[in-house]
Scaffold this active site. Structure first.
Site, PDB file in Angstrom:
ATOM      1  N   MET A 111      -7.589   2.895   9.598  1.00 15.59           N
ATOM      2  CA  MET A 111      -6.879   1.705   9.129  1.00 15.59           C
ATOM      3  C   MET A 111      -6.106   1.044  10.266  1.00 15.59           C
ATOM      4  SD  MET A 111      -5.630   2.354   5.238  1.00 15.59           S
ATOM      5  CE  MET A 111      -6.800   2.202   3.884  1.00 15.59           C
ATOM      6  N   GLN A 124      -6.360   8.365   4.548  1.00 13.41           N
ATOM      7  CA  GLN A 124      -5.229   8.281   5.493  1.00 13.41           C
ATOM      8  C   GLN A 124      -3.900   8.026   4.806  1.00 13.41           C
ATOM      9  OE1 GLN A 124      -6.674   5.551   8.976  1.00 13.41           O
ATOM     10  NE2 GLN A 124      -8.118   5.375   7.310  1.00 13.41           N
ATOM     11  N   ARG A 125      -3.942   7.535   3.580  1.00 11.77           N
ATOM     12  CA  ARG A 125      -2.708   7.200   2.880  1.00 11.77           C
ATOM     13  C   ARG A 125      -2.314   8.237   1.839  1.00 11.77           C
ATOM     14  NH1 ARG A 125      -3.386   1.052   1.549  1.00 11.77           N
ATOM     15  NH2 ARG A 125      -3.233   1.786  -0.573  1.00 11.77           N
ATOM     16  N   THR A 181       5.055   1.858   6.209  1.00 10.55           N
ATOM     17  CA  THR A 181       3.635   1.512   6.332  1.00 10.55           C
ATOM     18  C   THR A 181       2.967   2.539   7.231  1.00 10.55           C
ATOM     19  OG1 THR A 181       1.996   0.029   7.328  1.00 10.55           O
ATOM     20  CG2 THR A 181       4.231  -0.238   8.106  1.00 10.55           C
ATOM     21  N   HIS A 215      -8.886   5.405   2.530  1.00  9.96           N
ATOM     22  CA  HIS A 215      -7.620   5.742   1.873  1.00  9.96           C
ATOM     23  C   HIS A 215      -7.231   7.203   1.983  1.00  9.96           C
ATOM     24  CE1 HIS A 215      -8.631   1.785   0.386  1.00  9.96           C
ATOM     25  NE2 HIS A 215      -7.346   1.621   0.172  1.00  9.96           N
ATOM     26  N   GLY A 265       0.844  -1.196   0.000  1.00 10.00           N
ATOM     27  CA  GLY A 265       0.000   0.000   0.000  1.00 10.00           C
ATOM     28  C   GLY A 265       0.876   1.243   0.000  1.00 10.00           C
ATOM     29  N   GLU A 325      -9.882  -0.843  11.721  1.00  9.78           N
ATOM     30  CA  GLU A 325     -10.623  -1.737  10.811  1.00  9.78           C
ATOM     31  C   GLU A 325     -10.511  -3.209  11.212  1.00  9.78           C
ATOM     32  OE1 GLU A 325      -8.815  -1.584   6.890  1.00  9.78           O
ATOM     33  OE2 GLU A 325      -6.813  -1.784   7.745  1.00  9.78           O
ATOM     34  N   ASP A 348       0.595   1.807   8.921  1.00 11.06           N
ATOM     35  CA  ASP A 348       0.108   1.040  10.078  1.00 11.06           C
ATOM     36  C   ASP A 348       1.119   0.966  11.230  1.00 11.06           C
ATOM     37  OD1 ASP A 348      -2.116   0.610   8.577  1.00 11.06           O
ATOM     38  OD2 ASP A 348      -1.772  -1.511   8.208  1.00 11.06           O
TER      39      ASP A 348
HETATM   40  O1  F6P Z   1      -0.952  -0.399   4.082  1.00 13.33           O
HETATM   41  C1  F6P Z   1      -1.691  -1.142   4.997  1.00 13.33           C
HETATM   42  C2  F6P Z   1      -3.119  -0.758   4.889  1.00 13.33           C
HETATM   43  O2  F6P Z   1      -3.178   0.583   5.116  1.00 13.33           O
HETATM   44  C3  F6P Z   1      -4.045  -1.542   5.831  1.00 13.33           C
HETATM   45  O3  F6P Z   1      -4.282  -0.906   7.047  1.00 13.33           O
HETATM   46  C4  F6P Z   1      -5.298  -1.695   5.012  1.00 13.33           C
HETATM   47  O4  F6P Z   1      -6.024  -2.822   5.412  1.00 13.33           O
HETATM   48  C5  F6P Z   1      -4.761  -1.826   3.653  1.00 13.33           C
HETATM   49  O5  F6P Z   1      -3.612  -1.034   3.594  1.00 13.33           O
HETATM   50  C6  F6P Z   1      -5.744  -1.484   2.547  1.00 13.33           C
HETATM   51  O6  F6P Z   1      -5.058  -1.323   1.353  1.00 13.33           O
HETATM   52  P1  F6P Z   1      -5.625  -1.528  -0.121  1.00 13.33           P
HETATM   53  O7  F6P Z   1      -7.049  -1.107  -0.120  1.00 13.33           O
HETATM   54  O8  F6P Z   1      -4.746  -0.645  -0.931  1.00 13.33           O
HETATM   55  O9  F6P Z   1      -5.432  -2.956  -0.459  1.00 13.33           O
END
Ligand code: F6P
Length: 344
Positions: free
Chosen positions: A171, A276-277, A127, A274, A11, A224, A129
């Site tokens: 997440m 958060q990312r 990560t 997402h 991710g 989650e 996480d």
């Molecule tokens: O990178 C880890 C994470 O953020 C997890 O917390 C989450 O379950 C996962 O990515 C979801 O990622 P994707 O939807 O890109 O598969």
């Protein structure tokens, strides 16, 4: 001059571009190496899709979220002739060693490739996480916590206006680092993490207790991967990715219904997903990612392979890749106890 490959896997995460920039800047300008970027993580190595990286084409990316190289959850160990293809393609490109930026899965592949003795890899821990072992923090985590904290602050004011319970799903598949940090920072009234299966009636009791004390709203932060004592993980889909992960999600909606029906208080859920990312990394993550990038190219220069650069205290150190993967770093009891002082 050596040819050094670099890839970003798993991710995406704010700060990836800062690592790529630092590796390229020092690798080219100080050590005189060529840096070859692989597209889309291990997928790009399997398909030999590369991009020549220079100080010029990696300039101006420090503050940009995502990764200019792209990412994927490809696992060469699950692909037909995957490991052979990795070795053949690295050889064809005259790659001397690789820098792999990733979490448990991407670095797990790096560790297994190291065991074959044919691929020289240095890992960089990434990560949101924060669940990688042997490093105090991964870059991207602090940014995710800030995004969640900002969201909780905003939800606070609307919760207060409408006398509502707000459930915020963040997440954290196996570890509740984002939940516990953002919950602490945002003043959550309950924080639910994967490490501690929760009793939903206890959560409702906290909320009732608050309301009896005159509070008219509550904030519940849930990771989650959190599960009720009597239940299992809530899934979006049963389908597994190449590393055996199912798609989690839905615990927030489940809690919204349970809390409203058990307490009678109006309840709303927000799933940050997402958000958060994405976007720009915080200053802290830019600095950490840059330090990791510099340390990774230094490790390559020293020929110190099979290692991951890590933050321990305030120092950047090198640890065996095997010490980082295999077992996840979960939230420690003392942090949970500190957060629990504010529950209910
Ligand atoms: O990178 C880890 C994470 O953020 C997890 O917390 C989450 O379950 C996962 O990515 C979801 O990622 P994707 O939807 O890109 O598969």
């Amino acid at each position: 001059m050596a040819r050094i490959g670099i890839l970003t896997g798993g991710g995406d995460c704010p700060g990836l571009n800062a690592v790529i920039r630092a590796v390229t800047r020092k690798g080219v300008n100080v050590y005189g190496h060529a840096i070859v970027g692989y597209r889309d993580g291990w997928r790009g190595v399997l398909e030999n899709r590369t991009m020549h990286l220079t100080p010029e084409n990696t300039s101006g990316i420090l503050h940009r979220g995502g990764t200019i190289l792209g990412s994927s959850r490809t696992n060469p160990f699950k692909e037909d002739r995957g490991v052979e293809l990795v070795k053949e393609n690295l050889k064809a490109e005259h790659i001397d060693s690789l820098i792999a930026i990733g979490g448990e899965d991407t670095l797990g592949v790096a560790d297994k490739l190291t065991d074959t003795r044919d691929v020289l890899v240095v890992g960089v821990p990434k990560t949101i996480d924060n669940d990688l072992n042997a490093t105090d923090y991964t870059f991207g985590f602090q940014t995710a916590v800030q995004i969640c904290t900002d969201a909780i602050d905003r939800l606070h004011t609307t919760a207060e206006s409408h006398n509502r319970v707000m459930v915020v799903e963040v997440m954290g598949r196996h570890a509740g680092w984002i939940a516990i940090h953002s919950g602490l920072a945002g003043g959550a009234d309950a924080i639910l993490v994967p490490e501690k299966p929760f009793d939903v009636e206890e959560v409702c009791e906290h909320i009732r207790h608050r309301h009896h004390r005159g509070r008219t709203f509550s904030i519940v932060v849930v990771a989650e991967g959190a599960t009720p004592k009597e239940g299992a993980e809530t899934l979006q889909s049963n389908e597994k990715d190449a590393f055996g992960h199912v798609r989690l999600g839905g615990i927030g909606v489940w809690l919204e219904n349970e809390i409203e029906s058990r307490t009678g208080y109006e309840t709303r859920v927000t799933i940050l997903g997402h958000m958060q990312r994405g976007g720009t990394p915080t200053a802290y993550d830019r600095v950490l990612a840059t330090r990791f990038g510099i340390a990774a190219i230094d490790a390559v220069e020293d020929g110190d392979f099979g290692k991951m650069v890590a933050l321990q205290g305030t120092n950047i150190v090198r640890v065996p890749l095997g010490a980082a993967v295999g077992e996840l770093k979960t939230v420690d009891q003392s942090l949970f106890d500190a957060a629990a002082v504010f529950f209910g």
